[in-house]
Design an enzyme around this catalytic site. Structure first.
Site, PDB file in Angstrom:
ATOM      1  N   LYS A  71     -18.842   9.873  18.408  1.00  0.00           N
ATOM      2  CA  LYS A  71     -18.624   9.695  17.318  1.00  0.00           C
ATOM      3  C   LYS A  71     -19.605   8.216  17.570  1.00  0.00           C
ATOM      4  O   LYS A  71     -20.654   7.978  16.492  1.00  0.00           O
ATOM      5  CB  LYS A  71     -17.021   9.049  17.206  1.00  0.00           C
ATOM      6  CG  LYS A  71     -17.055   7.475  16.211  1.00  0.00           C
ATOM      7  CD  LYS A  71     -17.212   7.826  14.370  1.00  0.00           C
ATOM      8  CE  LYS A  71     -17.311   6.993  13.790  1.00  0.00           C
ATOM      9  NZ  LYS A  71     -16.639   7.359  12.320  1.00  0.00           N
TER      10      LYS A  71
ATOM     11  N   LEU B 240     -16.163  10.477   8.222  1.00  0.00           N
ATOM     12  CA  LEU B 240     -16.381  10.703   6.385  1.00  0.00           C
ATOM     13  C   LEU B 240     -17.369   9.118   6.486  1.00  0.00           C
ATOM     14  O   LEU B 240     -17.318   8.439   7.485  1.00  0.00           O
ATOM     15  CB  LEU B 240     -14.991  11.062   6.136  1.00  0.00           C
ATOM     16  CG  LEU B 240     -14.308   9.786   6.384  1.00  0.00           C
ATOM     17  CD1 LEU B 240     -13.845   8.613   5.494  1.00  0.00           C
ATOM     18  CD2 LEU B 240     -12.382  10.593   6.457  1.00  0.00           C
TER      19      LEU B 240
ATOM     20  N   THR C  75     -12.191   4.904  15.504  1.00  0.00           N
ATOM     21  CA  THR C  75     -13.593   4.378  16.779  1.00  0.00           C
ATOM     22  C   THR C  75     -12.603   3.986  17.759  1.00  0.00           C
ATOM     23  O   THR C  75     -12.573   2.870  17.561  1.00  0.00           O
ATOM     24  CB  THR C  75     -14.373   4.235  15.772  1.00  0.00           C
ATOM     25  OG1 THR C  75     -14.426   5.290  14.696  1.00  0.00           O
ATOM     26  CG2 THR C  75     -15.891   3.990  16.912  1.00  0.00           C
TER      27      THR C  75
ATOM     28  N   ALA D 186     -35.317   1.342   3.110  1.00  0.00           N
ATOM     29  CA  ALA D 186     -35.371   0.372   2.924  1.00  0.00           C
ATOM     30  C   ALA D 186     -34.765  -0.541   2.163  1.00  0.00           C
ATOM     31  O   ALA D 186     -34.812  -0.432   1.079  1.00  0.00           O
ATOM     32  CB  ALA D 186     -36.839  -0.170   3.880  1.00  0.00           C
ATOM     33  N   GLY D 187     -34.227  -1.941   2.150  1.00  0.00           N
ATOM     34  CA  GLY D 187     -33.880  -2.824   1.417  1.00  0.00           C
ATOM     35  C   GLY D 187     -32.821  -3.398   2.635  1.00  0.00           C
ATOM     36  O   GLY D 187     -32.987  -4.412   3.562  1.00  0.00           O
TER      37      GLY D 187
ATOM     38  N   CYS E  31     -17.841  -0.027   9.046  1.00  0.00           N
ATOM     39  CA  CYS E  31     -18.016   0.565  11.041  1.00  0.00           C
ATOM     40  C   CYS E  31     -19.340   0.586  10.943  1.00  0.00           C
ATOM     41  O   CYS E  31     -19.472   0.011  12.409  1.00  0.00           O
ATOM     42  CB  CYS E  31     -17.952   2.302   9.676  1.00  0.00           C
ATOM     43  SG  CYS E  31     -16.539   2.915   9.078  1.00  0.00           S
TER      44      CYS E  31
ATOM     45  N   LYS F 120       0.864  -1.241   0.255  1.00  0.00           N
ATOM     46  CA  LYS F 120       0.278  -0.226  -0.029  1.00  0.00           C
ATOM     47  C   LYS F 120       0.875   1.495   0.264  1.00  0.00           C
ATOM     48  O   LYS F 120       0.797   2.355  -1.372  1.00  0.00           O
ATOM     49  CB  LYS F 120      -0.935   0.200   1.190  1.00  0.00           C
ATOM     50  CG  LYS F 120      -2.120   1.378   0.999  1.00  0.00           C
ATOM     51  CD  LYS F 120      -2.784   1.205   2.738  1.00  0.00           C
ATOM     52  CE  LYS F 120      -4.179   0.162   3.128  1.00  0.00           C
ATOM     53  NZ  LYS F 120      -3.869  -0.021   4.358  1.00  0.00           N
TER      54      LYS F 120
HETATM   55  C1  UGA Z   1     -20.515   5.979   8.011  1.00  0.00           C
HETATM   56  C2  UGA Z   1     -21.262   7.107   8.675  1.00  0.00           C
HETATM   57  O1  UGA Z   1     -22.142   7.551   7.506  1.00  0.00           O
HETATM   58  C3  UGA Z   1     -20.146   7.817   8.790  1.00  0.00           C
HETATM   59  O2  UGA Z   1     -20.454   9.669   9.388  1.00  0.00           O
HETATM   60  C4  UGA Z   1     -19.184   7.764   9.252  1.00  0.00           C
HETATM   61  O3  UGA Z   1     -17.310   8.598   9.559  1.00  0.00           O
HETATM   62  C5  UGA Z   1     -18.563   6.329   8.721  1.00  0.00           C
HETATM   63  O4  UGA Z   1     -19.482   5.318   9.049  1.00  0.00           O
HETATM   64  C6  UGA Z   1     -17.324   5.846   9.858  1.00  0.00           C
HETATM   65  O5  UGA Z   1     -17.525   5.355  10.854  1.00  0.00           O
HETATM   66  O6  UGA Z   1     -15.806   5.982   9.675  1.00  0.00           O
HETATM   67  P1  UGA Z   1     -20.188   4.584   5.836  1.00  0.00           P
HETATM   68  O7  UGA Z   1     -19.950   3.139   6.189  1.00  0.00           O
HETATM   69  O8  UGA Z   1     -19.071   5.171   4.757  1.00  0.00           O
HETATM   70  O9  UGA Z   1     -20.070   5.462   6.605  1.00  0.00           O
HETATM   71  O10 UGA Z   1     -21.085   4.035   4.835  1.00  0.00           O
HETATM   72  P2  UGA Z   1     -23.166   5.177   4.498  1.00  0.00           P
HETATM   73  O11 UGA Z   1     -23.007   6.134   4.225  1.00  0.00           O
HETATM   74  O12 UGA Z   1     -23.539   5.474   6.396  1.00  0.00           O
HETATM   75  O13 UGA Z   1     -23.625   3.470   4.589  1.00  0.00           O
HETATM   76  C7  UGA Z   1     -23.962   2.879   5.528  1.00  0.00           C
HETATM   77  C8  UGA Z   1     -24.887   1.288   5.357  1.00  0.00           C
HETATM   78  O14 UGA Z   1     -25.822   1.576   5.827  1.00  0.00           O
HETATM   79  C9  UGA Z   1     -24.633   0.948   3.848  1.00  0.00           C
HETATM   80  O15 UGA Z   1     -24.443  -0.660   3.279  1.00  0.00           O
HETATM   81  C10 UGA Z   1     -25.729   1.855   3.154  1.00  0.00           C
HETATM   82  O16 UGA Z   1     -25.833   1.093   1.954  1.00  0.00           O
HETATM   83  C11 UGA Z   1     -26.616   1.800   4.326  1.00  0.00           C
HETATM   84  N1  UGA Z   1     -27.591   2.476   3.810  1.00  0.00           N
HETATM   85  C12 UGA Z   1     -27.524   3.205   4.008  1.00  0.00           C
HETATM   86  C13 UGA Z   1     -29.081   1.772   4.144  1.00  0.00           C
HETATM   87  O17 UGA Z   1     -29.362   0.276   3.486  1.00  0.00           O
HETATM   88  N2  UGA Z   1     -30.102   2.663   3.527  1.00  0.00           N
HETATM   89  C14 UGA Z   1     -29.941   4.361   4.174  1.00  0.00           C
HETATM   90  O18 UGA Z   1     -31.152   4.213   3.948  1.00  0.00           O
HETATM   91  C15 UGA Z   1     -28.456   4.346   4.102  1.00  0.00           C
END
Ligand code: UGA
Length: 494
Positions: free
Chosen positions: A211, A152, A125, A259-260, A267, A35
């Site tokens: 967090k 993020l 975290t 929903a899904g 995370c 990396k």
């Molecule tokens: C998440 C948090 O959103 C960030 O704020 C945080 O910093 C990060 O974890 C972390 O702890 O580092 P991330 O894991 O990149 O970010 O992804 P998200 O965008 O939160 O999505 C998480 C999951 O939820 C995905 O599998 C997504 O498909 C799902 N999701 C999201 C749903 O099933 N429905 C929704 O309405 C939104």
């Protein structure tokens, strides 16, 4: 400022390049030599939109370099060490594994010169209470610790680093260290603070809790709507309409109400489990016991997709040709950690289905982790001969697939839309049996009602009689396309 960043994953590599773009001199450190070699050449080792530009310009500026083995001289005059290493779920239970955080702190302590005013900034975290424990080791050596959690999102890492919606400082209870820590971070983030980004200054436990509380809230919101999807399935309601109506109340809002098949990634799932584990250790288990339900609802959505697949195939998953659109845990990412899409694909494969996975960015990871799964980068080719199609990651190129062209490729036009991302009317008009999660369609519309889907077979599978060649257990052309020789995949993986 002279800065080091321990851990060059999605968070650390982006943080390092963004700090260099703010004018700091940055050294990125990671134990993974491959990396480090890639990053040093300006090559992004994972998929993250916008990151390649910022990485290349930071490398060109001469303010960013990477190493796998920092020398004492490398670290001697660093003013601020950021710790951005991973804290995965431990192998033995729900708790977070802090060994990488400990190793980074050990390295700093081993190189810090007496009398220097070094500051360590934790961004990983961690369970609440970790910062206080680390400060007890660092402060007697004159090193200040600040806890500065990161919010993020993968896919938006650069924007979220340079334009975060808030900055949180968790400071030491010791006044001198608190003052020093705040001054150092104010200098690092001077441009962000000048741009008016809200800054919340608080103590260690609050910063750590912000967090996990944020991720727990997001996970709860998703599982809430997925719980409603289960109720819609039991009653004939429609969760997409329900979420639309709920979201117009701006106290609730539309975001994170999709929903899904549920949430995954590196995370949300592990953070809520680590939160539960920590609360139990603290004797406060009741405060977050609902997160066990949040996790359970999330897991049930994956089971539900498999159940719908089984019903749709009249119980015969073994030998069925199933195309899974999506492997990454969400679109715009190549991350497959705890990915619902890949989990469902793997479980169907384990039950004997001939699964073919399609994803624009995550197929290398699929090969590495599940070499037995067949893959295809092109969505239309991936659909060739499929008896069942599952959409499990809502990449734009899947959401925008032409249902007519797609119908021409499959042997049986049945799709389970695990992200409710497709337009059911268009797919139905093209001859597809469309099954959404928690969806309902008006009587007579020929769209499958989820109620029916729950209680009755979705469609009658007309499996054609095996040809003589197949009876002699030679796979058909379509079947062959769905299986790949493991040796070829092994070659790829090396
Ligand atoms: C998440 C948090 O959103 C960030 O704020 C945080 O910093 C990060 O974890 C972390 O702890 O580092 P991330 O894991 O990149 O970010 O992804 P998200 O965008 O939160 O999505 C998480 C999951 O939820 C995905 O599998 C997504 O498909 C799902 N999701 C999201 C749903 O099933 N429905 C929704 O309405 C939104």
């Amino acid at each position: 400022m002279r800065i080091s960043v321990f851990g060059c994953g999605y968070l650390g590599a982006v943080h390092a390049a963004c700090m260099a773009s703010l004018g700091h001199d940055v050294l990125g450190i990671d134990v993974d030599r491959e990396k480090v070699a890639k990053l040093s050449r300006g090559v992004v080792p994972f998929f993250e939109p916008e990151f390649d530009k910022i990485l290349r310009s930071a490398m060109d500026s001469g303010r960013l370099r990477f190493t796998a083995a920092p020398s004492a001289t490398d670290l001697a005059d660093v003013e601020v060490h950021f710790v951005t290493v991973g804290t995965p779920q431990s192998a033995t239970g729900y708790a977070a594994d802090l060994s990488f955080v400990e190793a980074a702190v050990d390295t700093v302590l081993a190189t810090v010169a007496p009398g220097t005013r070094t500051v360590v900034v934790g961004k990983s975290t961690v369970p609440v209470g970790t910062a206080e424990d680390l400060a007890r080791r660092l402060e007697p050596r004159g090193v200040t610790l600040v806890w500065n959690p990161e919010f993020l999102r993968e896919g938006f890492a650069v924007t979220d680093t340079l334009r975060p919606n808030r900055i949180v400082y968790g400071l030491s209870a010791n006044e001198e260290h608190a003052r020093r820590g705040q001054a150092a971070l104010d200098a690092v983030y001077a441009q962000l603070i000048a741009a008016g980004i809200p800054r919340i200054v608080t103590n260690y436990p609050t910063a750590e809790l912000v967090k996990v509380a944020a991720n727990a809230f997001l996970a709860t919101k998703i599982s809430f709507i997925n719980g409603m999807a289960e109720l819609c399935e039991a009653t004939g309601g429609d969760v997409v309409d329900l979420a639309e109506a709920l979201g117009h109340d701006d106290r609730i809002g539309h975001r994170f109400l999709r929903a899904g098949v549920g949430f995954g990634g590196g995370c949300l799932p592990k953070d809520i489990r680590a939160f539960v584990a920590r609360a139990e250790e603290l004797g406060a288990a009741d405060a977050v016991s609902f997160l066990r339900q949040v996790d359970a609802i999330n897991q049930r959505r994956r089971d539900r997709v498999i159940e719908l697949a089984e019903r749709s195939l009249k119980g015969s998953i073994a030998g069925a040709r199933i195309t899974v659109l999506g492997a990454a845990f969400k679109p715009n990412s190549d991350d497959v950690r705890d990915s619902p899409a890949l989990d469902v694909a793997r479980r169907l494969h384990d039950r004997g289905a001939l699964v073919r996975v399609c994803d624009p960015k995550a197929l290398d990871a699929v090969h590495r982790l599940h070499p037995g799964l067949a893959t295809e980068r092109d969505p239309l080719r991936a659909l060739e001969g499929a008896e069942l199609t599952l959409l499990l990651t809502e990449w734009t190129e899947f959401a925008e697939l032409d249902p007519v062209a797609a119908a021409d490729r499959v042997s049986r036009p049945v799709i389970i839309d695990g992200r409710n991302a497709l337009d059911p009317g268009r797919w139905r008009a093209a001859g597809w049996t469309y099954i959404g999660l928690g969806r309902w369609f008006p009587a007579g519309s020929a769209l499958q009602s989820p109620r029916q889907a729950y209680r009755e077979p979705v469609v009658t599978v007309q499996r054609r009689k095996p040809r003589r060649r197949e009876r002699n257990s030679v796979p058909s052309r379509a079947d062959r396309a769905f299986t790949r020789p493991v040796t070829a995949l092994g070659d790829r993986v090396g």
